[in-house]
Design an enzyme around this catalytic site. Structure first.
Site, PDB file in Angstrom:
ATOM      1  N   CYS A 263      52.279 -18.521   5.901  1.00 42.74           N
ATOM      2  CA  CYS A 263      53.128 -17.383   6.280  1.00 42.74           C
ATOM      3  C   CYS A 263      52.397 -16.042   6.304  1.00 42.74           C
ATOM      4  O   CYS A 263      52.310 -15.420   7.365  1.00 42.74           O
ATOM      5  CB  CYS A 263      54.328 -17.307   5.345  1.00 42.74           C
ATOM      6  SG  CYS A 263      55.439 -18.702   5.573  1.00 42.74           S
TER       7      CYS A 263
HETATM    8  P1  NAD Z   1      56.017 -27.126   9.410  1.00 44.22           P
HETATM    9  O1  NAD Z   1      54.867 -27.217  10.353  1.00 44.22           O
HETATM   10  O2  NAD Z   1      55.870 -27.638   8.014  1.00 44.22           O
HETATM   11  O3  NAD Z   1      57.286 -27.860  10.047  1.00 44.22           O
HETATM   12  C1  NAD Z   1      57.637 -27.822  11.384  1.00 44.22           C
HETATM   13  C2  NAD Z   1      58.277 -29.155  11.728  1.00 44.22           C
HETATM   14  O4  NAD Z   1      58.808 -29.086  13.053  1.00 44.22           O
HETATM   15  C3  NAD Z   1      57.312 -30.336  11.721  1.00 44.22           C
HETATM   16  O5  NAD Z   1      57.816 -31.358  10.875  1.00 44.22           O
HETATM   17  C4  NAD Z   1      57.264 -30.791  13.196  1.00 44.22           C
HETATM   18  O6  NAD Z   1      57.066 -32.185  13.338  1.00 44.22           O
HETATM   19  C5  NAD Z   1      58.638 -30.353  13.677  1.00 44.22           C
HETATM   20  N1  NAD Z   1      58.746 -30.205  15.126  1.00 44.22           N
HETATM   21  C6  NAD Z   1      57.925 -29.540  15.975  1.00 44.22           C
HETATM   22  N2  NAD Z   1      58.381 -29.627  17.228  1.00 44.22           N
HETATM   23  C7  NAD Z   1      59.532 -30.342  17.185  1.00 44.22           C
HETATM   24  C8  NAD Z   1      60.460 -30.783  18.147  1.00 44.22           C
HETATM   25  N3  NAD Z   1      60.292 -30.511  19.437  1.00 44.22           N
HETATM   26  N4  NAD Z   1      61.526 -31.509  17.737  1.00 44.22           N
HETATM   27  C9  NAD Z   1      61.695 -31.811  16.442  1.00 44.22           C
HETATM   28  N5  NAD Z   1      60.845 -31.433  15.469  1.00 44.22           N
HETATM   29  C10 NAD Z   1      59.767 -30.707  15.829  1.00 44.22           C
HETATM   30  O7  NAD Z   1      56.445 -25.607   9.409  1.00 44.22           O
HETATM   31  P2  NAD Z   1      57.116 -24.769   8.194  1.00 44.22           P
HETATM   32  O8  NAD Z   1      56.091 -24.352   7.232  1.00 44.22           O
HETATM   33  O9  NAD Z   1      58.326 -25.498   7.735  1.00 44.22           O
HETATM   34  O10 NAD Z   1      57.565 -23.465   8.997  1.00 44.22           O
HETATM   35  C11 NAD Z   1      58.614 -23.495   9.947  1.00 44.22           C
HETATM   36  C12 NAD Z   1      58.981 -22.069  10.286  1.00 44.22           C
HETATM   37  O11 NAD Z   1      59.502 -21.404   9.111  1.00 44.22           O
HETATM   38  C13 NAD Z   1      57.804 -21.216  10.752  1.00 44.22           C
HETATM   39  O12 NAD Z   1      58.254 -20.307  11.702  1.00 44.22           O
HETATM   40  C14 NAD Z   1      57.383 -20.481   9.476  1.00 44.22           C
HETATM   41  O13 NAD Z   1      56.738 -19.256   9.760  1.00 44.22           O
HETATM   42  C15 NAD Z   1      58.719 -20.239   8.818  1.00 44.22           C
HETATM   43  N6  NAD Z   1      58.683 -20.111   7.359  1.00 44.22           N
HETATM   44  C16 NAD Z   1      57.873 -20.911   6.616  1.00 44.22           C
HETATM   45  C17 NAD Z   1      57.869 -20.789   5.224  1.00 44.22           C
HETATM   46  C18 NAD Z   1      56.969 -21.652   4.373  1.00 44.22           C
HETATM   47  O14 NAD Z   1      56.804 -21.345   3.188  1.00 44.22           O
HETATM   48  N7  NAD Z   1      56.388 -22.723   4.900  1.00 44.22           N
HETATM   49  C19 NAD Z   1      58.698 -19.847   4.593  1.00 44.22           C
HETATM   50  C20 NAD Z   1      59.541 -19.069   5.396  1.00 44.22           C
HETATM   51  C21 NAD Z   1      59.523 -19.205   6.771  1.00 44.22           C
END
Ligand code: NAD
Length: 421
Positions: A263
């Site tokens: 992030c």
């Molecule tokens: P991540 O990469 O762990 O998860 C994303 C998921 O989306 C994956 O499991 C992937 O397989 C899935 N995906 C992608 N394309 C897809 C589709 N077409 N259909 C279905 N599934 C699909 O990402 P994350 O860390 O969970 O982050 C997600 C969002 O949340 C980002 O925008 C991030 O900036 C935000 N965010 C993350 C955190 C954190 O601590 N990780 C905290 C707050 C906000």
């Protein structure tokens, strides 16, 4: 409520899903990763998060959590897909676009008016100018009447994700239409924290400003720490002293090797990139990023040339209690050591599988003690609690005596060289 979460096996999607399911909503996790979905059905968490396994077992037993590969009819469709960085620092909205298309073509035949909730971190304007037109064109329906639209940023921290999700400081609901804002407010009705309703773009910006501020706090305390080191002042005493000022607060005031993770680096870069695109030079944000990179360089400089040397790297995750190595300081530091011709032996309690995908050819030890054996030097990059238990005797197994702490975690009698203390 019936909630379909797209990106349901990612960190945010999974923890959000567990959180809502634990509140007795009917949650369906949708993801491209069928293997991880199958694991979830069998009670295996797709990400390492303390406490998650127990909640998963409970919500599966209660029947509040299921998985699917296509979006089932739901009251809320929540997007939690990734928004990684582009080379210029901006965000890559490919996953957001793809999912918006899928949602549009899915809801085309529905007789209900689902609310689409963007939980992914997206730059101001994305929900209205990317998600909305794609869903409208692929569904043939209109936002605000046929389907609702909300931007609801997530502030959870990995390692304490479920606690954070269920106990937020505040819940931000950016709404395109009031009906959707009302529905999402109902979803959070028994959550603690202040509920704040805003425009879509303000909600998007709150998330970026929040992370940029916290990253600034870290680079600030690292700057003071570097100076304290030169002056022989204990930075932690200084941090404690300023943290007692209510206007400052104690969080994110641990100086060291800097921030990483999925992030802060990406979000500060995206905000800076957005500023540049809008003709504004983001001087403070640029400096925050440069200072953060410099902490990694300072640690390597302190270590000196390591060609032909064996270096123990303790801690690979960007922070403790997670297996996430995205943008971890360990990646830059190991990369530099490998380029120099050092032999790296790495250890982390949870993140070795994820780091093996980045560095398949370095050595991985089964324990911290094993990593130290015959090492010429040691660096500590993550403040895992178990490193507190290491003793002077464990370090006497090294061939060399150089121990550099990028996070303050070892027993004081080990007499490691702290990066900023
Ligand atoms: P991540 O990469 O762990 O998860 C994303 C998921 O989306 C994956 O499991 C992937 O397989 C899935 N995906 C992608 N394309 C897809 C589709 N077409 N259909 C279905 N599934 C699909 O990402 P994350 O860390 O969970 O982050 C997600 C969002 O949340 C980002 O925008 C991030 O900036 C935000 N965010 C993350 C955190 C954190 O601590 N990780 C905290 C707050 C906000």
């Amino acid at each position: 409520m019936r909630i379909a979460i797209v990106g349901g096996t990612g960190y945010v999607g999974f923890c959000t899903g567990l959180g809502f399911a634990s509140k007795r909503h009917d949650v369906v996790l949708i993801d491209l990763n069928a293997k991880k979905l199958a694991g979830v059905r069998e009670g295996r968490c797709p990400v390492y998060e303390p406490g998650a396994a127990e909640i998963l077992r409970k919500v599966l037993d209660q029947g509040n959590l299921t998985t699917a590969t296509i979006i089932p009819e739901a009251d809320i469709i929540l997007l939690a897909v990734g928004t990684p960085s582009l080379p210029d620092g901006g965000i890559n909205v490919t996953q957001i676009k793809k999912v918006s298309e899928t949602i549009g073509s899915t809801i085309k035949t529905w007789n209900t008016s689902p609310v689409i909730v963007v939980k992914s971190t997206v730059v101001p304007g994305t929900t209205e100018t990317v998600v909305k037109p794609i869903v409208e064109s692929t569904s043939g329906k209109h936002a605000g009447t046929d389907f609702g639209l909300v931007m609801n940023p997530e502030f959870l921290r990995e390692g304490v994700a479920l606690k954070d999700f269920l106990n937020p400081d505040r819940i931000v609901i950016g709404e395109y239409d009031k009906r959707s804002g009302d529905l999402v407010a109902t979803l959070y009705k028994d959550f603690p924290g202040t509920l704040m309703r805003t425009s879509l773009a303000a909600a998007e910006m709150i998330k970026y400003a929040n992370n940029a501020f916290l990253a600034t706090k870290i680079s600030f305390i690292n700057e003071i720490g570097n100076l304290c080191k030169r002056l022989g002042i204990d930075i932690d005493e200084v941090a404690k002293g300023i943290a007692l000022d209510k206007r400052i607060a104690p969080h994110f005031l641990q100086s060291g090797v800097g921030y990483g993770g999925s992030c802060f680096p990406k979000d500060v870069a995206a905000l800076a990139s957005l500023a540049k695109q809008n003709g504004y030079e983001p001087k403070l944000l640029n400096e925050v990023m440069a200072l953060n990179k410099r902490q990694r360089r300072l640690l390597l400089d302190r270590l000196g040339p390591m060609k032909g040397k064996r270096v123990a790297v303790l801690g690979l995750a960007f922070k403790p209690n997670t297996d996430d190595v995205r943008e971890s300081p360990a990646i830059d530091i190991i990369g530099d050591l490998v380029n120099q011709g050092a032999s790296v032996v790495a250890y982390d309690p949870q993140a070795m599988i994820t780091m093996k995908q980045v560095f398949p050819n370095i050595l991985y030890a089964q324990t911290a003690k094993e990593a130290l054996q015959t090492a010429d030097a040691c660096v500590v990059l993550t403040d895992w609690n178990e490193f507190k238990e290491l003793t002077i005797e464990d370090f006497t197994q090294m061939h060399g005596t150089q121990i550099i702490e990028g996070r303050r975690i070892l027993k004081p009698e080990i007499n490691a060289d702290g990066l900023c203390w």
